[in-house]
Scaffold this motif. Sequence first.
Motif, PDB file in Angstrom:
ATOM      1  N   LEU A 254       2.947   3.584   2.404  1.00  0.00           N
ATOM      2  CA  LEU A 254       1.920   4.535   2.807  1.00  0.00           C
ATOM      3  C   LEU A 254       0.607   4.287   2.068  1.00  0.00           C
ATOM      4  O   LEU A 254      -0.471   4.528   2.611  1.00  0.00           O
ATOM      5  CB  LEU A 254       2.396   5.976   2.591  1.00  0.00           C
ATOM      6  N   LEU A 255       0.678   3.804   0.834  1.00  0.00           N
ATOM      7  CA  LEU A 255      -0.541   3.446   0.117  1.00  0.00           C
ATOM      8  C   LEU A 255      -1.226   2.260   0.790  1.00  0.00           C
ATOM      9  O   LEU A 255      -2.449   2.263   0.974  1.00  0.00           O
ATOM     10  CB  LEU A 255      -0.226   3.107  -1.344  1.00  0.00           C
ATOM     11  N   VAL A 256      -0.437   1.260   1.182  1.00  0.00           N
ATOM     12  CA  VAL A 256      -0.998   0.103   1.897  1.00  0.00           C
ATOM     13  C   VAL A 256      -1.613   0.557   3.220  1.00  0.00           C
ATOM     14  O   VAL A 256      -2.724   0.152   3.584  1.00  0.00           O
ATOM     15  CB  VAL A 256       0.087  -0.966   2.140  1.00  0.00           C
TER      16      VAL A 256
ATOM     17  N   ALA B   4      12.548   0.976  10.423  1.00  0.00           N
ATOM     18  CA  ALA B   4      13.039   2.150  11.167  1.00  0.00           C
ATOM     19  C   ALA B   4      13.264   3.338  10.233  1.00  0.00           C
ATOM     20  O   ALA B   4      14.183   4.145  10.421  1.00  0.00           O
ATOM     21  CB  ALA B   4      14.325   1.813  11.921  1.00  0.00           C
ATOM     22  N   ASN B   5      12.417   3.439   9.205  1.00  0.00           N
ATOM     23  CA  ASN B   5      12.485   4.545   8.250  1.00  0.00           C
ATOM     24  C   ASN B   5      11.775   5.745   8.847  1.00  0.00           C
ATOM     25  O   ASN B   5      10.569   5.712   9.092  1.00  0.00           O
ATOM     26  CB  ASN B   5      11.811   4.117   6.938  1.00  0.00           C
ATOM     27  N   SER B   6      12.514   6.833   9.084  1.00  0.00           N
ATOM     28  CA  SER B   6      11.928   7.984   9.767  1.00  0.00           C
ATOM     29  C   SER B   6      10.754   8.576   8.996  1.00  0.00           C
ATOM     30  O   SER B   6       9.811   9.102   9.589  1.00  0.00           O
ATOM     31  CB  SER B   6      12.982   9.065   9.987  1.00  0.00           C
ATOM     32  N   VAL B   7      10.793   8.501   7.664  1.00  0.00           N
ATOM     33  CA  VAL B   7       9.704   9.029   6.843  1.00  0.00           C
ATOM     34  C   VAL B   7       8.400   8.305   7.163  1.00  0.00           C
ATOM     35  O   VAL B   7       7.320   8.899   7.163  1.00  0.00           O
ATOM     36  CB  VAL B   7      10.050   8.903   5.342  1.00  0.00           C
ATOM     37  N   LEU B   8       8.487   7.019   7.447  1.00  0.00           N
ATOM     38  CA  LEU B   8       7.302   6.227   7.761  1.00  0.00           C
ATOM     39  C   LEU B   8       6.948   6.308   9.242  1.00  0.00           C
ATOM     40  O   LEU B   8       5.781   6.379   9.611  1.00  0.00           O
ATOM     41  CB  LEU B   8       7.525   4.763   7.361  1.00  0.00           C
TER      42      LEU B   8
END
Length: 243
Positions: A118-120, A152-156
Amino acid sequence: NSATMLLLPLLVLLLSPSVSSFGTSQQKTHIKICHNKDCCKKGGGDNLLNTFRDLVPSDNNQLIIESTGCLSQCGKGPNVCVVKNGSDEKMYYNIKDALDASAVLDVATPEVEYPIELLVAASNIHQAEHTPSSAKKEELMTSVITDLSKNANSVLLISYAMYHALIIRADARLDTNNVDGAIEDARLASKILPSEGKVWRILAHAEEQKGSFDSAIVALRELAKADPSFATKAKKEIERLSS
């Protein structure tokens, strides 16, 4: 096509009844972003507020990121105030980009884990918003969307950063006459955050450009529900498209 295949995990996740919206009513820590004109001129305001939102994972229910009036110390802006437990306030000064915002979150909320992805993403989104070239915007946002879709990370996949990247790319695609691509991006973004008026404005514009007036009207109705301040304008646009 390859773009649709890449986003299949996102499509599957968004169609799942278990997916919830970004944020909850049980948040505890307030991140207040100064919207005074001096801070806004220096890169604060909505741009900085959205950068903070880009950094927060979708499963976090401890933060409220919001705008506020002047926080004083204008010469040190853009300024951010973090309020914990209702009254414990701490000021942060000269917060201009994703790295600065990330440092504030790490210090202010050490109990929260912020994915490096998320920082990137936030850094690339910040760069795109300061890039005049629509082609470059699309390139940067495609990189963000690809990276956030990899595992496939739901948080992302349902993060604000994903939503933000999709609407920026949709806007850029409209500028380059890729109307179908803009519609695809806007529809995906609307599944992540249907309460955001901007996505419905972009979708309505794209559908009208394609000649799909009925779909444009549907988007305008959603806009009026998401952002009542646009209700009158949306009604006039619906009347125009219906005539």
